[in-house]
Design an enzyme around this catalytic site. Structure first.
Site, PDB file in Angstrom:
ATOM      1  N   GLU A  43       0.866  -1.189   0.000  1.00  0.00           N
ATOM      2  CA  GLU A  43       0.000   0.000   0.000  1.00  0.00           C
ATOM      3  C   GLU A  43       0.906   1.244   0.000  1.00  0.00           C
ATOM      4  O   GLU A  43       1.924   1.275   0.699  1.00  0.00           O
ATOM      5  CB  GLU A  43      -0.841  -0.055   1.293  1.00  0.00           C
ATOM      6  CG  GLU A  43      -1.792   1.089   1.527  1.00  0.00           C
ATOM      7  CD  GLU A  43      -2.547   0.911   2.851  1.00  0.00           C
ATOM      8  OE1 GLU A  43      -2.122   0.109   3.714  1.00  0.00           O
ATOM      9  OE2 GLU A  43      -3.581   1.579   3.022  1.00  0.00           O
ATOM     10  N   LYS A 114      -9.513   2.161  -2.013  1.00  0.00           N
ATOM     11  CA  LYS A 114      -9.728   1.436  -0.744  1.00  0.00           C
ATOM     12  C   LYS A 114     -11.071   1.783  -0.115  1.00  0.00           C
ATOM     13  O   LYS A 114     -11.369   2.962   0.148  1.00  0.00           O
ATOM     14  CB  LYS A 114      -8.586   1.790   0.211  1.00  0.00           C
ATOM     15  CG  LYS A 114      -8.580   1.024   1.526  1.00  0.00           C
ATOM     16  CD  LYS A 114      -7.344   1.402   2.330  1.00  0.00           C
ATOM     17  CE  LYS A 114      -7.194   0.615   3.604  1.00  0.00           C
ATOM     18  NZ  LYS A 114      -5.989   1.020   4.362  1.00  0.00           N
ATOM     19  N   CYS A 147      -5.103  -3.528   2.330  1.00  0.00           N
ATOM     20  CA  CYS A 147      -4.816  -3.563   3.761  1.00  0.00           C
ATOM     21  C   CYS A 147      -6.055  -3.802   4.615  1.00  0.00           C
ATOM     22  O   CYS A 147      -6.591  -4.900   4.630  1.00  0.00           O
ATOM     23  CB  CYS A 147      -4.050  -2.302   4.171  1.00  0.00           C
ATOM     24  SG  CYS A 147      -3.077  -2.596   5.686  1.00  0.00           S
TER      25      CYS A 147
END
Ligand code: ACM
Length: 270
Positions: A43, A114, A147
């Site tokens: 990330e 995300k 993540c």
């Protein structure tokens, strides 16, 4: 490798905050001479993680696919013929996303934004506007999440239901080992492969508190076992062979088809 066998890989690294050219050069050196069908980078691998505020994130964010970072990813994917999934900060007009660029064979495939932002990220980025994507390259179906998406099992589940053989998972993990354990279960319950490419080291950008990233990048297999593990600290290239015959077999030893026998009518409260 046969048509049904693919090489999947992740790079564990420690970007220097704000040094985009240096971080790009570092990855280029680390993957020199490597071959892969899928490579996952951490990330925000090009910028570092601990933005002080939204203005700072904006100053390091790039458009997709014209930004410097995606252009380098495109060049690497053209050289290797592989797919690359890599975390970066995406700028789209006034909007900012913690995103993953997805490229293959010199072509941009998409940018995943995300969906589940972690802690202070909510001050710097807009929440992703979905969906969780699955892209196919050389017969390999790659789903992407970033993540903290791991803590919502729905993310991996929807990727698997949409046909992913492998979940590409760029990460900057800071909780002590939680995700590395959980990804074995995400792989097992969905009968897919997962590639978590994490970073290592400590980043301290006052007034934010110091963050230590947990390393231990991991590739997991559909039987819930680790196939490759990186150490807690240090640059590492983890790789494994993926067999689609395994990721497309949703049978449990009991004879249950784990996907066909789902009972979504009882999951309505989700
Ligand atoms: C995280 O989502 N970077 C913990």
């Amino acid at each position: 490798m046969t048509d049904a066998t693919h090489s999947i890989a992740g790079l564990q690294m420690a970007p220097a905050f704000g040094d985009v050219p240096g971080n790009l050069d570092g990855v280029e050196a680390a993957i020199q001479g490597r071959t892969f069908d899928l490579l996952v980078l951490p990330e925000l691998f090009n910028t570092g993680y601990s933005f002080r505020d939204r203005d700072e994130a904006q100053s390091l964010a790039e458009p997709f696919p014209d930004g410097e970072t995606t252009q380098r990813l495109l060049a690497w994917s053209a050289q290797t013929g592989g797919m690359i999934v890599a975390g970066y900060a995406e700028r789209d007009g006034d909007r900012l996303f913690n995103a993953a660029a997805i490229v293959a064979n010199g072509q941009p495939l998409g940018s995943y934004r995300k969906i589940h932002l972690f802690g202070f990220e909510r001050e710097c980025f807009d929440p992703g506007d979905g969906p969780f994507p699955v892209h196919e390259h050389k017969g390999l179906r790659v789903g992407t999440m970033i993540c903290f998406d791991w803590i919502y099992p729905e993310a991996a589940r929807v990727l698997a239901l949409n046909g992913a053989d492998v979940i590409a998972h760029p990460s900057n993990l800071v909780l002590p080992g939680w995700c590395q354990q959980a990804m074995l279960v995400r792989a097992l319950e969905n009968r897919v492969y997962t590639v978590t490419a994490n970073r290592f080291g400590t980043e301290h950008r006052e007034p934010r508190k110091a963050l230590t990233f947990t390393g231990l990048s991991r590739i997991a297999g559909p039987d819930g076992k680790p196939l490759a593990d990186a150490p807690e600290a240090g640059e590492a290239f983890v790789e494994a062979a993926l067999e689609t015959v395994r990721s497309r077999d949703k049978q449990a030893p009991s004879g249950n088809d784990l996907f066909a026998e789902r009972r979504p009518e009882w999951y309505a409260d989700l």
